[in-house]
Design a protein around this motif. Structure first.
Motif, PDB file in Angstrom:
ATOM      1  N   LYS A  69      33.535  41.607 -41.912  1.00 37.13           N
ATOM      2  CA  LYS A  69      33.073  42.832 -41.256  1.00 37.13           C
ATOM      3  C   LYS A  69      34.162  43.906 -41.290  1.00 37.13           C
ATOM      4  O   LYS A  69      33.885  45.084 -41.512  1.00 37.13           O
ATOM      5  N   LEU A  70      35.404  43.479 -41.078  1.00 35.63           N
ATOM      6  CA  LEU A  70      36.520  44.425 -41.154  1.00 35.63           C
ATOM      7  C   LEU A  70      36.677  44.947 -42.572  1.00 35.63           C
ATOM      8  O   LEU A  70      36.868  46.146 -42.791  1.00 35.63           O
ATOM      9  N   LEU A  71      36.572  44.050 -43.554  1.00 34.48           N
ATOM     10  CA  LEU A  71      36.713  44.445 -44.956  1.00 34.48           C
ATOM     11  C   LEU A  71      35.657  45.474 -45.335  1.00 34.48           C
ATOM     12  O   LEU A  71      35.955  46.473 -45.996  1.00 34.48           O
ATOM     13  N   THR A  72      34.415  45.245 -44.911  1.00 31.28           N
ATOM     14  CA  THR A  72      33.327  46.173 -45.235  1.00 31.28           C
ATOM     15  C   THR A  72      33.608  47.562 -44.676  1.00 31.28           C
ATOM     16  O   THR A  72      33.408  48.581 -45.348  1.00 31.28           O
ATOM     17  N   ALA A  73      34.087  47.623 -43.434  1.00 34.11           N
ATOM     18  CA  ALA A  73      34.382  48.925 -42.816  1.00 34.11           C
ATOM     19  C   ALA A  73      35.507  49.637 -43.549  1.00 34.11           C
ATOM     20  O   ALA A  73      35.437  50.851 -43.782  1.00 34.11           O
ATOM     21  N   ILE A  74      36.542  48.896 -43.939  1.00 35.06           N
ATOM     22  CA  ILE A  74      37.679  49.507 -44.633  1.00 35.06           C
ATOM     23  C   ILE A  74      37.252  50.015 -46.005  1.00 35.06           C
ATOM     24  O   ILE A  74      37.603  51.129 -46.421  1.00 35.06           O
ATOM     25  N   GLN A  75      36.472  49.196 -46.721  1.00 30.86           N
ATOM     26  CA  GLN A  75      36.064  49.574 -48.078  1.00 30.86           C
ATOM     27  C   GLN A  75      35.109  50.758 -48.093  1.00 30.86           C
ATOM     28  O   GLN A  75      35.225  51.651 -48.934  1.00 30.86           O
ATOM     29  N   SER A  76      34.152  50.765 -47.174  1.00 29.79           N
ATOM     30  CA  SER A  76      33.106  51.793 -47.198  1.00 29.79           C
ATOM     31  C   SER A  76      33.523  53.078 -46.498  1.00 29.79           C
ATOM     32  O   SER A  76      32.963  54.149 -46.769  1.00 29.79           O
ATOM     33  N   GLY A  77      34.495  52.996 -45.575  1.00 30.13           N
ATOM     34  CA  GLY A  77      34.849  54.163 -44.790  1.00 30.13           C
ATOM     35  C   GLY A  77      33.750  54.543 -43.813  1.00 30.13           C
ATOM     36  O   GLY A  77      33.669  55.693 -43.356  1.00 30.13           O
ATOM     37  N   ARG A  78      32.904  53.569 -43.462  1.00 28.31           N
ATOM     38  CA  ARG A  78      31.817  53.806 -42.520  1.00 28.31           C
ATOM     39  C   ARG A  78      31.695  52.621 -41.579  1.00 28.31           C
ATOM     40  O   ARG A  78      31.954  51.483 -41.956  1.00 28.31           O
ATOM     41  N   ILE A  79      31.290  52.907 -40.344  1.00 30.52           N
ATOM     42  CA  ILE A  79      31.011  51.840 -39.389  1.00 30.52           C
ATOM     43  C   ILE A  79      29.620  52.083 -38.805  1.00 30.52           C
ATOM     44  O   ILE A  79      29.096  53.193 -38.861  1.00 30.52           O
ATOM     45  N   VAL A  80      29.027  51.030 -38.277  1.00 27.57           N
ATOM     46  CA  VAL A  80      27.747  51.133 -37.585  1.00 27.57           C
ATOM     47  C   VAL A  80      27.924  50.498 -36.217  1.00 27.57           C
ATOM     48  O   VAL A  80      28.327  49.340 -36.105  1.00 27.57           O
ATOM     49  N   ARG A  81      27.654  51.266 -35.177  1.00 33.65           N
ATOM     50  CA  ARG A  81      27.765  50.726 -33.829  1.00 33.65           C
ATOM     51  C   ARG A  81      26.768  49.587 -33.623  1.00 33.65           C
ATOM     52  O   ARG A  81      25.653  49.629 -34.158  1.00 33.65           O
ATOM     53  N   LEU A  82      27.151  48.594 -32.838  1.00 32.85           N
ATOM     54  CA  LEU A  82      26.227  47.519 -32.498  1.00 32.85           C
ATOM     55  C   LEU A  82      24.996  48.110 -31.822  1.00 32.85           C
ATOM     56  O   LEU A  82      25.108  48.934 -30.914  1.00 32.85           O
ATOM     57  N   GLY A  83      23.818  47.676 -32.284  1.00 30.04           N
ATOM     58  CA  GLY A  83      22.577  48.173 -31.706  1.00 30.04           C
ATOM     59  C   GLY A  83      22.080  49.444 -32.334  1.00 30.04           C
ATOM     60  O   GLY A  83      21.023  49.955 -31.950  1.00 30.04           O
ATOM     61  N   SER A  84      22.818  49.999 -33.298  1.00 28.12           N
ATOM     62  CA  SER A  84      22.417  51.230 -33.972  1.00 28.12           C
ATOM     63  C   SER A  84      22.233  50.940 -35.457  1.00 28.12           C
ATOM     64  O   SER A  84      22.707  49.935 -35.976  1.00 28.12           O
ATOM     65  N   ASN A  85      21.495  51.805 -36.135  1.00 35.63           N
ATOM     66  CA  ASN A  85      21.382  51.697 -37.586  1.00 35.63           C
ATOM     67  C   ASN A  85      21.886  52.962 -38.274  1.00 35.63           C
ATOM     68  O   ASN A  85      21.597  53.199 -39.434  1.00 35.63           O
ATOM     69  N   VAL A  86      22.649  53.767 -37.524  1.00 32.63           N
ATOM     70  CA  VAL A  86      23.170  55.021 -38.065  1.00 32.63           C
ATOM     71  C   VAL A  86      24.627  54.837 -38.477  1.00 32.63           C
ATOM     72  O   VAL A  86      25.489  54.592 -37.627  1.00 32.63           O
ATOM     73  N   PRO A  87      24.936  54.929 -39.765  1.00 31.92           N
ATOM     74  CA  PRO A  87      26.334  54.799 -40.185  1.00 31.92           C
ATOM     75  C   PRO A  87      27.149  56.020 -39.768  1.00 31.92           C
ATOM     76  O   PRO A  87      26.656  57.145 -39.786  1.00 31.92           O
ATOM     77  N   VAL A  88      28.381  55.794 -39.374  1.00 28.64           N
ATOM     78  CA  VAL A  88      29.289  56.867 -38.965  1.00 28.64           C
ATOM     79  C   VAL A  88      30.482  56.874 -39.913  1.00 28.64           C
ATOM     80  O   VAL A  88      31.141  55.847 -40.100  1.00 28.64           O
ATOM     81  N   GLU A  89      30.739  58.021 -40.523  1.00 29.57           N
ATOM     82  CA  GLU A  89      31.872  58.141 -41.430  1.00 29.57           C
ATOM     83  C   GLU A  89      33.179  58.129 -40.630  1.00 29.57           C
ATOM     84  O   GLU A  89      33.297  58.810 -39.609  1.00 29.57           O
ATOM     85  N   VAL A  90      34.139  57.326 -41.083  1.00 29.84           N
ATOM     86  CA  VAL A  90      35.444  57.286 -40.426  1.00 29.84           C
ATOM     87  C   VAL A  90      36.543  57.424 -41.482  1.00 29.84           C
ATOM     88  O   VAL A  90      36.481  56.820 -42.541  1.00 29.84           O
ATOM     89  N   ASP A  91      37.506  58.240 -41.163  1.00 27.44           N
ATOM     90  CA  ASP A  91      38.640  58.490 -42.062  1.00 27.44           C
ATOM     91  C   ASP A  91      39.902  58.009 -41.346  1.00 27.44           C
ATOM     92  O   ASP A  91      40.420  58.686 -40.470  1.00 27.44           O
ATOM     93  N   ILE A  92      40.366  56.808 -41.688  1.00 29.70           N
ATOM     94  CA  ILE A  92      41.541  56.258 -41.030  1.00 29.70           C
ATOM     95  C   ILE A  92      42.585  55.815 -42.042  1.00 29.70           C
ATOM     96  O   ILE A  92      42.268  55.496 -43.191  1.00 29.70           O
TER      97      ILE A  92
END
Length: 449
Positions: A262-285
């Motif tokens: 799950k961590l790898l997916t977030a790092i690779q995609s630059g997007r996260i999805v909050r638990l209970g949501s289906n809306v991806p949020v772009e993150v630049d870290i």
């Protein structure tokens, strides 16, 4: 579900406005309607708006969508925190692409599906509130985060670390910091952030080892209200808080294998999805990780993903323990002395010569953290102008071993003795020492055995 979110609806068809108000007032806390965009600027100043549902065409016989694009840009200029959902009777892919590029979060076609429209507007409101929450958290953290300068010392080992930091800090390369407990990994992470182009934003620390497995996704990615039993309100995750800044994952070696993907997916995609949501949020870290574990050995054992290791390990910095930088011990102790003498209102002048000698020869298994605690206790106990050996309360190494004997020397001796006892049978040696064969191989290579 409790009604949340404030909507502004702009459409020149009064029948549509009436229908939308009847529908949406059952789901949102406040719904304001405008039959023309002419009062849009005033409404944005006067109303607490989370999301705007904006028609694309307001002139009779015109269906290009250009009016909607113009007013979308005006909304983004006047209220950049409000999210815009565009509304039109003409489904046009090119127009939708233009709208998204200009900042719209969604595009709804008339005649609308009630559930689809409600979901789109609710997601827009959630996103607006989330961004405001993140902004507030950034401001709070910016006020609370202490800025303590990095202590580099005079050792050759730390000079090499400093050289690497000076080369990589200004880049966005992910950094893995390794080192024993107490070597100052978080302080080095803060120094990397301070020297980076992201220094004006936050560095958000997460102690991975202290986060319960069941809360890991919520802690890092956030959740929406109702996502699980105790989710009584929306929560912003650490990835979102660190947006445009640095995310520091301490003790990443403690992350269970099933959560690493799950961590790898977030790092690779630059997007996260909050638990209970289906809306991806772009993150630049920018990611900085730290561990006292042998991640390469863990990869060989199958307890750490190789693809995650290489993703977080663009640059690897190994912080040396104090016993490898003994010339830095006394200067660092003096720095702590100055701090704690001021804190406890003690007019101390320094350490006496024997106290300094003992500190230089001590093994410091806890490294800088142990040294810091030792000096703090000594300051509290001190009676004279200078701290004496008795006030340091340094314990000799176990079994009468000289304090200058290091943990590495003891470990090397244990491995040599075990290899001799088992006649070179490395499987038996690894079993006796309680480590895997791969870890044993790594240590044998490290010690040149």
């Amino acid at each position: 579900m409790a009604k949340e979110g404030s909507l502004l609806i702009v459409d020149d068809n009064r029948s549509i406005l009436a229908a939308l108000r009847l529908l949406l007032e059952r789901h949102f806390a406040r719904v304001v309607t405008l039959p023309s965009p002419n009062r849009l600027a005033a409404a944005l100043r006067e109303e607490p708006v989370d999301a705007v549902l904006l028609d694309m065409n307001f002139s009779a016989g015109v269906n290009t969508g250009n009016e909607g694009i113009y007013w979308l840009r005006e909304i983004r200029r006047l209220r950049p925190d409000a999210k815009v959902v565009l509304f039109t009777a003409y489904a046009d892919v090119d127009l939708a692409v233009r709208a998204m590029r200009d900042g719209a979060v969604d595009f709804v076609v008339k005649p609308w599906d009630n559930d689809r429209l409600i979901a789109s507007l609710r997601n827009a409101c959630d996103l607006a509130r989330s961004e405001r929450e993140v902004k507030q958290l950034r401001e709070v953290r910016r006020c609370l985060t202490p800025e303590e300068p990095m202590f580099w010392g005079a050792s050759a080992a730390m000079a090499r670390v400093r050289e690497i930091v000076e080369k990589v800090a200004a880049t966005d390369a992910h950094v893995l910091i390794t080192g024993e407990n107490g070597t100052g990994k978080e302080m080095l992470a803060r120094e990397i952030h301070r020297r980076s182009v992201r220094a004006g934003e936050l560095m958000v620390p997460v102690d991975v080892g202290a986060v319960p497995e069941t809360l890991f996704e919520s802690e890092l990615f956030g959740h929406v209200k109702g996502a699980f039993t105790d989710a009584r309100a929306d929560r912003t995750g650490k990835f979102e808080v660190a947006h445009r800044g640095t995310l520091f994952l301490d003790e990443i070696g403690n992350l269970p294998l099933h959560l690493q993907s799950k961590l790898l997916t977030a790092i690779q995609s630059g997007r996260i999805v909050r638990l209970g949501s289906n809306v991806p949020v772009e993150v630049d870290i920018r990611l900085v990780s730290a561990t006292n574990c042998d991640l390469f050995g863990m990869v060989a054992e199958g307890s750490f993903r190789e693809d995650l290791l290489y993703r977080i390990n663009t640059i690897h910095i190994d912080l040396p323990p104090l016993r490898r930088r003994r010339e830095d011990i006394v200067p660092l102790a003096r720095r702590f002395l100055e701090r704690y003498a001021a804190k406890y209102h003690k007019p101390l002048e320094g350490f006496d010569a024997e106290a300094e000698r003992q500190m230089e020869e001590h093994a410091w298994a806890g490294n800088i953290r142990e040294l810091q605690h030792t000096v703090e206790k000594a300051v509290i106990l001190a009676d004279g102008a200078r701290i004496a050996p008795a006030e340091l309360l340094l314990r000799p190494a176990a079994g009468g071993t000289s304090a200058a004997s290091t943990l590495e020397e003891m470990e090397r001796r244990m491995i040599v003795e075990a290899i001799g006892r088992h006649g070179g049978n490395l499987s038996a040696v690894a079993q006796q020492l309680g480590i895997t064969r791969q870890t044993l191989y790594n240590k044998i290579k490290r010690y040149g055995l």
